[in-house]
Design a protein around this motif. Structure first.
Motif, PDB file in Angstrom:
ATOM      1  N   GLU A 208      95.491  56.430 -61.153  1.00  0.00           N
ATOM      2  CA  GLU A 208      96.949  56.265 -61.134  1.00  0.00           C
ATOM      3  C   GLU A 208      97.317  54.966 -61.826  1.00  0.00           C
ATOM      4  OE1 GLU A 208      97.929  56.421 -57.007  1.00  0.00           O
ATOM      5  OE2 GLU A 208      97.433  58.542 -56.831  1.00  0.00           O
ATOM      6  N   GLN A 209      97.465  55.010 -63.137  1.00  0.00           N
ATOM      7  CA  GLN A 209      97.683  53.797 -63.920  1.00  0.00           C
ATOM      8  C   GLN A 209      99.148  53.469 -64.142  1.00  0.00           C
ATOM      9  OE1 GLN A 209      95.250  53.332 -67.411  1.00  0.00           O
ATOM     10  NE2 GLN A 209      93.786  54.808 -66.650  1.00  0.00           N
ATOM     11  N   ASN A 210     100.063  54.146 -63.463  1.00  0.00           N
ATOM     12  CA  ASN A 210     101.482  53.882 -63.672  1.00  0.00           C
ATOM     13  C   ASN A 210     101.892  52.494 -63.183  1.00  0.00           C
ATOM     14  OD1 ASN A 210     101.786  56.449 -64.733  1.00  0.00           O
ATOM     15  ND2 ASN A 210     102.291  57.335 -62.760  1.00  0.00           N
ATOM     16  N   GLU A 211     101.339  52.048 -62.076  1.00  0.00           N
ATOM     17  CA  GLU A 211     101.720  50.757 -61.481  1.00  0.00           C
ATOM     18  C   GLU A 211     100.945  49.588 -62.072  1.00  0.00           C
ATOM     19  OE1 GLU A 211     103.222  47.671 -59.269  1.00  0.00           O
ATOM     20  OE2 GLU A 211     104.041  49.644 -59.592  1.00  0.00           O
ATOM     21  N   HIS A 212      99.641  49.748 -62.269  1.00  0.00           N
ATOM     22  CA  HIS A 212      98.791  48.660 -62.747  1.00  0.00           C
ATOM     23  C   HIS A 212      98.039  49.070 -64.015  1.00  0.00           C
ATOM     24  CE1 HIS A 212      99.178  47.865 -58.387  1.00  0.00           C
ATOM     25  NE2 HIS A 212      99.280  46.613 -58.785  1.00  0.00           N
ATOM     26  N   GLN A 213      98.089  48.220 -65.018  1.00  0.00           N
ATOM     27  CA  GLN A 213      97.386  48.468 -66.274  1.00  0.00           C
ATOM     28  C   GLN A 213      96.460  47.282 -66.540  1.00  0.00           C
ATOM     29  OE1 GLN A 213      97.720  51.202 -68.275  1.00  0.00           O
ATOM     30  NE2 GLN A 213      96.115  50.403 -69.570  1.00  0.00           N
ATOM     31  N   ILE A 214      95.163  47.554 -66.742  1.00  0.00           N
ATOM     32  CA  ILE A 214      94.215  46.476 -67.053  1.00  0.00           C
ATOM     33  C   ILE A 214      94.409  46.063 -68.506  1.00  0.00           C
ATOM     34  CG2 ILE A 214      91.789  45.857 -67.267  1.00  0.00           C
ATOM     35  CD1 ILE A 214      91.191  47.790 -64.978  1.00  0.00           C
ATOM     36  N   VAL A 215      94.685  44.781 -68.712  1.00  0.00           N
ATOM     37  CA  VAL A 215      94.900  44.228 -70.049  1.00  0.00           C
ATOM     38  C   VAL A 215      93.568  43.842 -70.687  1.00  0.00           C
ATOM     39  CG1 VAL A 215      95.997  42.343 -71.339  1.00  0.00           C
ATOM     40  CG2 VAL A 215      97.200  43.422 -69.421  1.00  0.00           C
ATOM     41  N   GLY A 216      92.661  43.264 -69.891  1.00  0.00           N
ATOM     42  CA  GLY A 216      91.360  42.846 -70.396  1.00  0.00           C
ATOM     43  C   GLY A 216      90.593  42.065 -69.346  1.00  0.00           C
ATOM     44  N   ARG A 217      89.315  41.827 -69.642  1.00  0.00           N
ATOM     45  CA  ARG A 217      88.442  41.090 -68.722  1.00  0.00           C
ATOM     46  C   ARG A 217      88.415  39.613 -69.099  1.00  0.00           C
ATOM     47  NH1 ARG A 217      81.980  41.870 -67.641  1.00  0.00           N
ATOM     48  NH2 ARG A 217      81.921  40.474 -65.849  1.00  0.00           N
ATOM     49  N   VAL A 218      88.548  38.766 -68.092  1.00  0.00           N
ATOM     50  CA  VAL A 218      88.440  37.324 -68.296  1.00  0.00           C
ATOM     51  C   VAL A 218      86.970  36.979 -68.527  1.00  0.00           C
ATOM     52  CG1 VAL A 218      88.805  35.038 -67.281  1.00  0.00           C
ATOM     53  CG2 VAL A 218      90.472  36.874 -66.870  1.00  0.00           C
ATOM     54  N   ILE A 219      86.678  36.370 -69.668  1.00  0.00           N
ATOM     55  CA  ILE A 219      85.287  36.019 -69.968  1.00  0.00           C
ATOM     56  C   ILE A 219      85.062  34.512 -69.968  1.00  0.00           C
ATOM     57  CG2 ILE A 219      84.791  38.159 -71.192  1.00  0.00           C
ATOM     58  CD1 ILE A 219      85.243  36.667 -73.815  1.00  0.00           C
ATOM     59  N   TRP A 220      86.160  33.733 -69.885  1.00  0.00           N
ATOM     60  CA  TRP A 220      86.021  32.278 -69.803  1.00  0.00           C
ATOM     61  C   TRP A 220      87.283  31.701 -69.199  1.00  0.00           C
ATOM     62  CZ3 TRP A 220      88.781  28.237 -72.049  1.00  0.00           C
ATOM     63  CH2 TRP A 220      88.173  26.979 -71.966  1.00  0.00           C
ATOM     64  N   ARG A 221      87.110  30.681 -68.367  1.00  0.00           N
ATOM     65  CA  ARG A 221      88.239  29.954 -67.777  1.00  0.00           C
ATOM     66  C   ARG A 221      88.015  28.476 -67.977  1.00  0.00           C
ATOM     67  NH1 ARG A 221      89.252  26.685 -63.838  1.00  0.00           N
ATOM     68  NH2 ARG A 221      87.196  26.904 -62.965  1.00  0.00           N
ATOM     69  N   GLY A 222      89.031  27.784 -68.395  1.00  0.00           N
ATOM     70  CA  GLY A 222      88.922  26.340 -68.575  1.00  0.00           C
ATOM     71  C   GLY A 222      90.092  25.645 -67.910  1.00  0.00           C
ATOM     72  N   GLY A 223      89.937  24.374 -67.636  1.00  0.00           N
ATOM     73  CA  GLY A 223      91.021  23.607 -67.037  1.00  0.00           C
ATOM     74  C   GLY A 223      90.725  23.158 -65.633  1.00  0.00           C
ATOM     75  N   ASP A 224      91.611  22.340 -65.097  1.00  0.00           N
ATOM     76  CA  ASP A 224      91.477  21.811 -63.741  1.00  0.00           C
ATOM     77  C   ASP A 224      91.874  22.854 -62.713  1.00  0.00           C
ATOM     78  OD1 ASP A 224      90.720  19.377 -64.772  1.00  0.00           O
ATOM     79  OD2 ASP A 224      92.751  18.558 -64.734  1.00  0.00           O
ATOM     80  N   LEU A 225      91.303  22.726 -61.522  1.00  0.00           N
ATOM     81  CA  LEU A 225      91.703  23.590 -60.407  1.00  0.00           C
ATOM     82  C   LEU A 225      92.705  22.878 -59.547  1.00  0.00           C
ATOM     83  CD1 LEU A 225      88.287  25.130 -59.370  1.00  0.00           C
ATOM     84  CD2 LEU A 225      90.148  26.214 -60.571  1.00  0.00           C
TER      85      LEU A 225
END
Length: 77
Positions: A60-77
């Motif tokens: 049921e993809q009407n509500e949520h659509q996957i845009v892509g997979r996160v392969i890297w995250r940078g920056g402060d938490l």
């Protein structure tokens, strides 16, 4: 800052994805495999009161659509 691979739109257990929601806009959530065709949209944010788990049914993809997979995250938490 995120680096997103938009060619990876199939859910992978415990993978982090950018998801576009009709009601909630753009989200970054960890997908956790649940029963049958269900997935949990889980936030890595410790504030579970504001960022609770949600369910996502791949068929049921009407509500949520996957845009892509996160392969890297940078920056402060």
């Amino acid at each position: 800052m995120l680096l997103v691979d938009s060619s990876q739109v199939e859910p992978i257990d415990n993978g982090v994805f950018v998801i576009e929601s009709v009601t909630d806009g753009t989200m970054v959530k960890r997908l956790v495999k649940a029963a049958f065709d269900m997935w949990l949209l889980r936030s890595d944010n410790a504030d579970k009161g504001s960022f609770d788990d949600r369910t996502f049914k791949r068929s049921e993809q009407n509500e949520h659509q996957i845009v892509g997979r996160v392969i890297w995250r940078g920056g402060d938490l």
